[in-house]
Design a protein around this motif. Sequence first.
Motif, PDB file in Angstrom:
ATOM      1  N   ASN A 167       0.940  -1.094   0.030  1.00 51.73           N
ATOM      2  CA  ASN A 167      -0.038  -0.093   0.063  1.00 51.73           C
ATOM      3  C   ASN A 167       0.852   1.231  -0.153  1.00 51.73           C
ATOM      4  OD1 ASN A 167       0.839  -0.411   2.589  1.00 51.73           O
ATOM      5  ND2 ASN A 167      -1.010   0.578   3.608  1.00 51.73           N
ATOM      6  N   ASP A 192       6.147  -6.899  -1.555  1.00 48.18           N
ATOM      7  CA  ASP A 192       4.960  -7.708  -1.662  1.00 48.18           C
ATOM      8  C   ASP A 192       4.786  -8.028  -3.376  1.00 48.18           C
ATOM      9  OD1 ASP A 192       2.187  -8.302  -0.757  1.00 48.18           O
ATOM     10  OD2 ASP A 192       1.899  -7.533  -2.929  1.00 48.18           O
ATOM     11  N   LEU A 267       0.645  -4.214  12.053  1.00 47.47           N
ATOM     12  CA  LEU A 267      -0.376  -4.914  11.459  1.00 47.47           C
ATOM     13  C   LEU A 267      -1.616  -4.287  10.929  1.00 47.47           C
ATOM     14  CD1 LEU A 267       0.125  -8.152  13.848  1.00 47.47           C
ATOM     15  CD2 LEU A 267       1.114  -7.391  11.539  1.00 47.47           C
ATOM     16  N   PHE A 465       5.594   5.428  15.357  1.00 44.86           N
ATOM     17  CA  PHE A 465       4.370   4.938  14.767  1.00 44.86           C
ATOM     18  C   PHE A 465       4.210   3.429  15.012  1.00 44.86           C
ATOM     19  CE2 PHE A 465       2.205   3.206  11.276  1.00 44.86           C
ATOM     20  CZ  PHE A 465       1.161   3.908  10.851  1.00 44.86           C
TER      21      PHE A 465
END
Length: 496
Positions: A167, A192, A267, A465
Amino acid sequence: MFTATTVSWDRVRSDLTLRNELFIDGAWVRGSGEELTLVSPRDGQELTRIASASVEDVDRAVASARSAFDSGVWSGLAPRDRGQRLIAFAQHIADHAEELALTITLEMGKPLRQAYETELRAVVNSFRWYGEAIDKVLDETPSTAPDSLALVTREPAGVVGAVVPWNFPLTMAAWKLAPALAAGNSVVLKPDEHTSASALRLAELAFEAGIPAGVFNVVPGFGAVAGQALGLHPDVDVITFTGSTAVGRKFLEYAAQSNGKRVWPELGGKTASLVLDDADFVKAVEASAHGCFYNQGQMCTAASRLLVPRHRLDEALEIAGRIAALQRPADPLDLDAPMGSLVSSQHLDRVAGFVERAAASGSDLIAGGSEANAVIEGGSYFAPVVVNAARESEIARQEVFGPVLSVIAFDSLDEAIEIANETEFGLAATLWTTDLKNAHLVSRRLRAGIVWVNCFEEGDMTVPFGGVKSSGFGRDKSLHAIDKFTDLKTTWIDLS
Ligand code: NAD
């Protein structure tokens, strides 16, 4: 710099060559695994084919990383010198940001302007920040007895396996790579399946910028083959992972089944945007809707649940519906496109499935859906949807990872907090209020790694984060991320 309208994109496009081999030990290597076809979700056209990494190829990449680590060619440099190379790498990425941004857009469909102005800026920032920071991280000499000396030094962990999603493919990679490399580790990155070409080019740029052979390897491949092989590898010391909760748990199992390596999972999420009665209501609802639809809703932090006082539900649905109608998907290469395509036709089916089941179970829907498929024949376009959702419904609880906003009504502050906390996730939450006391008290009661008050998606390299509960543990970004890739070594010296 990073102004998309000043770039000659036709030229960038005609010069673009996608890398389609593995990058191991500073060289291109043909993978011996199954062929991986990269298809652009923009138009369904094939971009390239990659002979993917087999288990043996992953072995080879880990061996290269280990031998580079043991040689000291990177791990043995003074932190200042490693930092300088990372800063040079950041500059080299900036010099090639256009081709990387275009590659990302073609691979996963986000608008080119966002890929260039937001994602590439973040990637460059990340390497520059850790390059500048690493020689300011000091070791310790604790106050022990006068006849002894204890040194607490920070040692690189060794070989780091990094497995990342599609993403924000290069941002997620940079958040792992930059602190891991700055601390002196060698890395094997498994990108990915959808976004391997951008990761391969990144490794090549690192090598060109002076990161030695073997220090940064890329093994594009299938999760269940190359990802699993990294997770199970006995010579990988740390796994840093961003992706779904289900796969994150697999990495914890791989670690338990192999060498007990450390695993750092970032996650899924289901951010609640909690709008209290005293908030600037229109601003809060508009920002939440934008925060849900950005990146086609494919964000772990997407503000996918909007919690509003029951008596303002209709108003919230009307405002969110208006934003949804404005955010129409368009060709991601169009610099004015507010939204591009979803990552793949399979993901489109998954997102559409959530919406169809919500409709079938009686939820009211506003706008959107996959009628937007017409943007480009063969593309995976999905227009934003707003759902008047029951708090216990599937769409209100599970991560859709698409531009679907669930609006949920509450009757009291306590109920609002209960709803915000009732999913399995705990990555982020947003609170909208003008009451200072509520800002403090409610944000403390929200079980999330990040709470935004009267803002959304604020971030800075200096600030950690990450999430709690099933959203994972450990933190990306900031000096705290260095802890994930280092061990504290204690050395006692007898002075008596
Ligand atoms: P995913 O878990 O399917 O894939 C992520 C990576 O894991 C990919 O590289 C994939 O090849 C690999 N993988 C898949 N199956 C594997 C297996 N069996 N063994 C080893 N590796 C395997 O996730 P995705 O769909 O690519 O990404 C979306 C997910 O990522 C969402 O849940 C989103 O919330 C999460 N995400 C989290 C953050 C965060 O910081 N918390 C950031 C971005 C995305």
